[in-house]
Design an enzyme around this catalytic site. Structure first.
Site, PDB file in Angstrom:
ATOM      1  N   SER A 118       0.828  -1.209   0.000  1.00 18.00           N
ATOM      2  CA  SER A 118       0.000   0.000   0.000  1.00 18.00           C
ATOM      3  C   SER A 118       0.864   1.262   0.000  1.00 18.00           C
ATOM      4  O   SER A 118       1.848   1.354   0.722  1.00 18.00           O
ATOM      5  CB  SER A 118      -0.893  -0.014   1.233  1.00 18.00           C
ATOM      6  OG  SER A 118      -1.644   1.171   1.310  1.00 18.00           O
TER       7      SER A 118
ATOM      8  N   ILE B  55       5.030  10.245   5.557  1.00 20.55           N
ATOM      9  CA  ILE B  55       3.930  10.806   4.765  1.00 20.55           C
ATOM     10  C   ILE B  55       2.773  11.182   5.698  1.00 20.55           C
ATOM     11  O   ILE B  55       2.157  12.224   5.539  1.00 20.55           O
ATOM     12  CB  ILE B  55       3.439   9.788   3.707  1.00 20.55           C
ATOM     13  CG1 ILE B  55       4.605   9.246   2.875  1.00 20.55           C
ATOM     14  CG2 ILE B  55       2.358  10.400   2.835  1.00 20.55           C
ATOM     15  CD1 ILE B  55       5.321  10.248   2.028  1.00 20.55           C
TER      16      ILE B  55
ATOM     17  N   CYS C 251       0.831   2.074  10.915  1.00 20.99           N
ATOM     18  CA  CYS C 251       1.563   3.204  10.364  1.00 20.99           C
ATOM     19  C   CYS C 251       2.312   3.908  11.493  1.00 20.99           C
ATOM     20  O   CYS C 251       1.712   4.319  12.481  1.00 20.99           O
ATOM     21  CB  CYS C 251       0.633   4.192   9.681  1.00 20.99           C
ATOM     22  SG  CYS C 251       1.531   5.603   9.023  1.00 20.99           S
TER      23      CYS C 251
ATOM     24  N   GLY D 185       8.865  -6.088   2.668  1.00 22.72           N
ATOM     25  CA  GLY D 185       9.923  -5.374   3.367  1.00 22.72           C
ATOM     26  C   GLY D 185      11.211  -5.504   2.581  1.00 22.72           C
ATOM     27  O   GLY D 185      11.911  -6.504   2.707  1.00 22.72           O
ATOM     28  N   GLY D 186      11.498  -4.540   1.726  1.00 25.87           N
ATOM     29  CA  GLY D 186      12.745  -4.533   0.982  1.00 25.87           C
ATOM     30  C   GLY D 186      12.787  -5.441  -0.230  1.00 25.87           C
ATOM     31  O   GLY D 186      13.860  -5.678  -0.786  1.00 25.87           O
TER      32      GLY D 186
END
Lengths: 314, 302
Positions: A30, A84, A143, A256-257
Site C-alpha cells: 500500500s 507521509i 503506520c 519489506g525490501g
C-alpha cells in the site's frame, strides 16, 4: 537428479489468498504504487496489463488527511525514510472517485484502511462491505507516522484484537491485518489479530527510524522520525515472516525490501503465501512487469514447480 | 501546464559527455524520446542503471539543455544520490524516467526575466532558450554563492546574462533580488521597461509589450503596484533556493508582476504516487512532482 536428460520443470506461479485466485504471488505494498497515477502518467500500459496479482491502494481513513509536515522523505543507506502521515482523500472520496475506476483492473482490489481508534476500523469496513469492487480489506494498524493517541494501535495486542473484531463484525470480506515490526513480540500481535478474526496477516510495515541532516544536524524529516523501508529492512521482514507464519495457521503476505525475484523466492520460502513490492517501485516503476517472469525462471532453475511447494520451505 | 499530456517512460541512456563546470558536473546522455518531448521546466528521475541498491532511488534533475538526441543535466554533488550521479562517465548508463512535471507555462508574450540561483539556474538555460526562440526578449539574472558556482553562467552562451555572487568573486556582488526589484519597481506608468534597465537594449518598448500582462494578473488590485495596468511588465521565470524564490514572490507582488517558480523537494516516485514531495500552498499541500514543479509564485506559502 542423476539423469541429465530429465525433462525441464515448468513452474506454475498460480496461488491464492482466501477467495482471491492470484495469477502469481506478487502484489504491491500500500502507498507505493498508484494504479490510477501509473495509468495517467506512464506510457506503459500498467492498467490493463496490471503487473501485480492484486492491487492494494493507498490507505484511506474516515476523514481526509493532509499528511505530515515536509520533508517527508529522506534516503538512507539502501533505504528510504518516510513520514507521509497517511495523506489521503478520505474513504468517502475513495469510494466515490477511485473505486469505480479500480473496478476495471483485471485483478482483485484489497482496500487498505486505518483509523484513529478501534471503532474507525469497524466503520471503514462497514462502508466497504457493500462494495463489489473490493474483494478484501487490509487493516493498516501499523503506520508509524500517525501517533494519534500515543503509539500505533498495532503495538497493543488488546486494541489489535478489538480493531480486528470490530472490522470482522462489519464485513464478510477477506480480512488482512498489517502488522508493525516496532514491537517486542510480533507473534503476540499476530495472534491477537487471529483471535479478532483476521483471515490473513501482512507484514511488515516500516521500521521506526530517524536521520539527521548532515549539515544542520537537525532531524531530516519534518515529523522528526519516520518509517524505514527498502532493501535495508529485508532481514527484519524476513524474520518476521518466518516466525509469524510458523506460529499461526493463517496465510501471510510478506513484504519489506523486496527488490528482486530472488527476494520474492526467499519470502515465499520463509513462509509468505504472497509477497508485496513496495519501495522498489519508486526505484523502478516497471519493476513489477518483470518480476513474475524472473520468479518463474528462478523456480525452474531450481526445479520448483509450484508456489505451494515453495511456501514455508525454509 | 498539464503534466498528463505527455506520458513518461523509462529509458536506459548511455552517457556521452561528462565534464566539470565549476562546482557542478554536466552530464549529456542519449535519450531521443525525451529530447523530442521534454518541455522547459520539466524534470527527469535519474539514477545509475543496474542492480546496485545504494543509492537506492533516482534523483529529480531539471532538463538543462536539449541538443538533437542529447539531453543534458547539471548535477550538484551534495548528497548520496547526486554524488553518485556526478561520478558517471562516458559509457556509463543511466536509468531515466521522464519527462515529468508540468514545466513552465510558455504561452505568455512580451519580455521575460529568468531568475536563477545556484543549481536552480540549470533548468533555466532551457527555459531562456525556448523563450528566446518564441521571440520573447529574455534577460537572465543568475545568483551564486561564489565563483565556483557562478561559472555555470558560461552555459548560458548567447543569452543576455547578468551574474551576481554573494562574495563578489564573479560578476556583481550581491543577491539577484536587488536588480530584480530595481528592474520591476523602477517602472511606472510612463516609463518603459527597457528605458529603466541599464543593459537591456534588446527589450521591447512599452508599445510592443502592451499585452504582457495576462488575464491572471488582471485581478491584481495591489495598491503598491507601480505599473500593474500599463501592460509592460516582464514575466518572471525563477528557479533556485526557497529564500530566493520567496524574495522573487515578494518583489513581484509589490510590483504586480507575474512570477512562475520551480520548486525543489525530496522525491521518491516522481509521478504523484507517494505523496512525499509536497509543498505548502494556499490550497494546502500539493505535490511538487505532479502538480508542479512550477507554480505561480502567489500559490506558495513562503
Amino acid at each position: 537428479m542423476n539423469n541429465n536428460m530429465e525433462p525441464p520443470v515448468t513452474a506454475s506461479l498460480e496461488t491464492s489468498l482466501g477467495p482471491m485466485a492470484l495469477e502469481h504471488p506478487i502484489i504491491n505494498a500500500s502507498g507505493t504504487f498508484d494504479a490510477l497515477v501509473a495509468d495517467a502518467v506512464l506510457a506503459a500500459d500498467l492498467f490493463e496489463q496490471f503487473p501485480f496479482a492484486a492491487y492494494v491502494p493507498k490507505t484511506v481513513t474516515l476523514q481526509p488527511r493532509a499528511g505530515n509536515e515536509p520533508h517527508r522523505l529522506y534516503e538512507t543507506a539502501a533505504g528510504l525514510l518516510n513520514s507521509i502521515g497517511l495523506a489521503n482523500k478520505g474513504i468517502e472520496n475513495f469510494i466515490a472517485e477511485d473505486l469505480p475506476r479500480l473496478a476495471e483492473l483485471p485483478v482483485p482490489v484489497i482496500a487498505s484502511v486505518a483509523g484513529e481508534n478501534t471503532a474507525d476500523y469497524g466503520r471503514c469496513c462497514e462502508m466497504l462491505d457493500s462494495r463489489d469492487e473490493v474483494t478484501a480489506v487490509e487493516l493498516n494498524i501499523s503506520c508509524p507516522n500517525v501517533e494519534l493517541d500515543g503509539k500505533a494501535l498495532g503495538c497493543d495486542p488488546v486494541r489489535t484484537e478489538k480493531a480486528t473484531a470490530l472490522a470482522r463484525a462489519a464485513t464478510s470480506k477477506y480480512l488482512v491485518v498489517k502488522l508493525t515490526p516496532n514491537v517486542t513480540d510480533i507473534v503476540e500481535l499476530a495472534k491477537a489479530a487471529e483471535a479478532g478474526g483476521a483471515d490473513c496477516i501482512s507484514l511488515i510495515n516500516t521500521v521506526h527510524g530517524m536521520a539527521l541532516d548532515p549539515w544542520t544536524l537537525k532531524p531530516a524529516l519534518g515529523h522528526t522520525t519516520g518509517g524505514l523501508s527498502g532493501p535495508a529492512v529485508k532481514p527484519i521482514a524476513l524474520r518476521a515472516v518466518y516466525i509469524v507464519s510458523r506460529a499461526l495457521d493463517l496465510p501471510v503476505i510478506g513484504m519489506g525490501g523486496v527488490t528482486t525475484a530472488q527476494d520474492v523466492l526467499e519470502f515465499l520460502a520463509a513462509g509468505a503465501s504472497a509477497v508485496a513490492v513496495g519501495t522498489a517501485s519508486f526505484r523502478d516503476p516497471l519493476l513489477a512487469t518483470r518480476l513474475a517472469g524472473e520468479l518463474r525462471d528462478l523456480m525452474e532453475i531450481r526445479g520448483i514447480s509450484s508456489i505451494a511447494e515453495l511456501v514455508g520451505s525454509a | 501546464m498539464d503534466a498528463q499530456l505527455i506520458p513518461a517512460s523509462l529509458f536506459d541512456c548511455p552517457v556521452v559527455e561528462s565534464r566539470p563546470v565549476g562546482a557542478y558536473r554536466l552530464i549529456s546522455f542519449v535519450a531521443r524520446e525525451i529530447a523530442a518531448l521534454a518541455r522547459p521546466g520539466q524534470f527527469l528521475m535519474v539514477r545509475a542503471a543496474g542492480q546496485k541498491l545504494d543509492p537506492l532511488l533516482p534523483r529529480p534533475l531539471g532538463v538543462h539543455e536539449i541538443d538533437s538526441d542529447l539531453v543534458k543535466v547539471l548535477i550538484e554533488p551534495v548528497g548520496r544520490g547526486t554524488i553518485s550521479l556526478a561520478g558517471m562517465r562516458v559509457g556509463d548508463r543511466l536509468s531515466v524516467l521522464g519527462p515529468l512535471g508540468n514545466g513552465f507555462d510558455m504561452t505568455g508574450e512580451g519580455p521575460a526575466i529568468v531568475v536563477g540561483g545556484g543549481i536552480g539556474a540549470a533548468p533555466l538555460a532551457f527555459v531562456a532558450r525556448s523563450l528566446s526562440a518564441r521571440g520573447r526578449d529574455v534577460r537572465c539574472l543568475l545568483g551564486f554563492r561564489s565563483r565556483g558556482q557562478a561559472v555555470v553562467a558560461e552555459l548560458f552562451r548567447n543569452l543576455p546574462v547578468e551574474v551576481y555572487t554573494e562574495d563578489g568573486s564573479m560578476g556583481k556582488k550581491g543577491l539577484v533580488s536587488a536588480p530584480l526589484s530595481e528592474m520591476l519597481c523602477a517602472l511606472d506608468g510612463t516609463d518603459s521597461f527597457s528605458n529603466n534597465t541599464s543593459s537591456a537594449g534588446d527589450f521591447p518598448s512599452e508599445a510592443s509589450s502592451a499585452e504582457t500582462i495576462s488575464g491572471d494578473s488582471a485581478s491584481s488590485d495591489d495598491e503598491n503596484s507601480c505599473a500593474a495596468d500599463t501592460g509592460m511588465f516582464p514575466e518572471i521565470f525563477a528557479c533556485g533556493p526557497d529564500p530566493m524564490l520567496a524574495a522573487v514572490d515578494r518583489i513581484c507582488r509589490d510590483c504586480g508582476a507575474n512570477a512562475q517558480v520551480s520548486v525543489a523537494a525530496h522525491m521518491a516516485c516522481g509521478v504523484g504516487a507517494c505523496q512525499g514531495c509536497v509543498i505548502k500552498t494556499v490550497d494546502g499541500y500539493r505535490r511538487a512532482c505532479s502538480e508542479g514543479p512550477v507554480f505561480p509564485s502567489t500559490d506558495i506559502e513562503w
